[in-house]
Design an enzyme around this catalytic site. Structure first.
Site, PDB file in Angstrom:
ATOM      1  N   LYS A 194       0.797  -1.048  -0.062  1.00 23.54           N
ATOM      2  CA  LYS A 194       0.005   0.329  -0.061  1.00 23.54           C
ATOM      3  C   LYS A 194       0.906   1.049  -0.007  1.00 23.54           C
ATOM      4  CE  LYS A 194      -3.558   2.387   2.311  1.00 23.54           C
ATOM      5  NZ  LYS A 194      -4.735   2.379   3.345  1.00 23.54           N
ATOM      6  N   LYS A 247      -2.054  -1.634  -3.750  1.00 23.16           N
ATOM      7  CA  LYS A 247      -2.941  -0.450  -3.974  1.00 23.16           C
ATOM      8  C   LYS A 247      -2.114   0.709  -3.868  1.00 23.16           C
ATOM      9  CE  LYS A 247      -6.068   2.035  -0.665  1.00 23.16           C
ATOM     10  NZ  LYS A 247      -6.399   2.019   0.574  1.00 23.16           N
TER      11      LYS A 247
END
Ligand code: PBG
Length: 322
Positions: A194, A247
């Site tokens: 992330k 992400k």
């Protein structure tokens, strides 16, 4: 010329025969934003087409989506400011409107796959994913709160826990807490890679969850780094993650491909809020054909290696392709 690649493109029938990648509605997890007022519906200005929904409205939305073939949902609470505190205590309050709603949703739709986010930011008066002390984000102290949060969500019957906080050791810690409380069947989809991305802006508008000071760079990854994703992925696999997530998705297709080629675990990609809003904004101006760029975007994420795509486009894709 012996080899003429155009022969394999000469008709729709042949193009379809040799098509390598297919996106289907069953690839999606649809993120939804839950409001406390059960009959409320409030548009997210920076995400045209997306509304925050109260429980009654959300139940209807889930029913519609299920009938369109969307089977999985990631539900985020919009926490009113007066519930937030520096210890994010509401995140593990079993009586909070979010937990109540989750229980009701699982009761109405036991067949739906419900995912929840584990991170403190929506509940924290600091707007950070971990506990803050003197401007620093505490790691090990945060784990304890994340464990309680995951347990409170698991007790609502949810199917997948999604730790999005990027604290070190959280997947193993949460796995241990879940298992020792009998929740061995609850899956963990780790936000493995992330990144500290500017593409989360519209999501933070939707939840009003932006950090009150500083940024998330001491826990979310540097957008410049690819190899570091392998360190995170090794740890998550070792600690028991069932899915590895990358992400954002679109600006990180190389990372999706790297994890897909390196691990047998299913790879998820989060096609985040800013990526959604870009397409909406350009098409509102008449600069792009939304239906086509949306489908091309999702195709690129799947082609890069994502098995699962979390996307705000899910319902529109399903409507177009039913
Ligand atoms: C919470 C969380 C965020 C997103 C998912 N979970 C925001 C953040 O980390 O700041 C972003 C999702 C999106 O932009 O669509 N930790």
């Amino acid at each position: 010329m012996n080899i003429r690649p155009r022969r394999n493109r000469k008709s729709e029938a042949i193009r379809s025969l040799i098509q390598e990648t297919r996106v289907t509605t069953s690839d999606f997890i649809f993120p939804l934003f839950l409001l406390e007022g059960v009959n409320d519906s409030i548009a997210v200005d920076s995400m045209p087409g997306i509304h925050r929904l109260g429980l009654e409205k959300m139940l209807k939305e889930i029913e519609t989506c299920l009938s369109l073939g969307i089977k999985a949902f990631d539900i985020f609470p919009v926490v009113p400011e007066h519930y937030k505190d520096s210890a994010a205590t509401r995140c593990y309050d079993d009586g909070f409107f979010y937990q109540q709603a989750l229980r009701r949703i699982k009761k109405e739709f036991p067949e739906a796959c419900i995912m929840t986010d584990v991170a403190l930011d929506p509940y924290s008066s600091d707007g950070h994913d971990g506990l803050v002390k003197d401007g620093r984000i505490l790691n090990d102290e945060t784990l304890e709160v994340l464990g309680k949060q995951a347990l409170s969500q698991a007790a609502c019957g949810i199917d997948i826990i999604g730790p999005s906080d990027m604290m070190d050791g959280r997947v193993g810690y949460i796995r241990e807490v879940l298992d020792s409380n009998g929740f061995t069947e609850v899956s963990i989809m780790s936000y493995t890679a992330k990144y500290a991305s500017a593409f989360y802006g519209p999501f933070r508008d939707a939840l009003d969850s932006a950090p009150k000071s500083g940024d998330k760079k001491t826990y979310q990854m540097n957008p410049a780094n690819q190899q570091e994703a392998l360190i995170e992925a090794d740890l998550d696999v070792e600690e028991g993650a069932d899915f590895l997530m990358v992400k954002p998705a679109l600006a990180y297709l190389d990372v999706i491909k790297l994890l897909k080629d390196s691990y047998p675990q299913p790879i998820a990609a989060y096609n985040v809020s800013g990526e959604y809003s870009m397409l909406k904004a350009a098409s509102a101006k008449g600069w792009l054909d939304y239906d086509r760029v949306m489908q091309e975007t999702l195709m690129s994420i799947k082609r890069a290696g994502a098995d699962v795509i979390l996307t705000y486009h899910a319902k529109e894709f399903a409507l177009l392709n039913r």
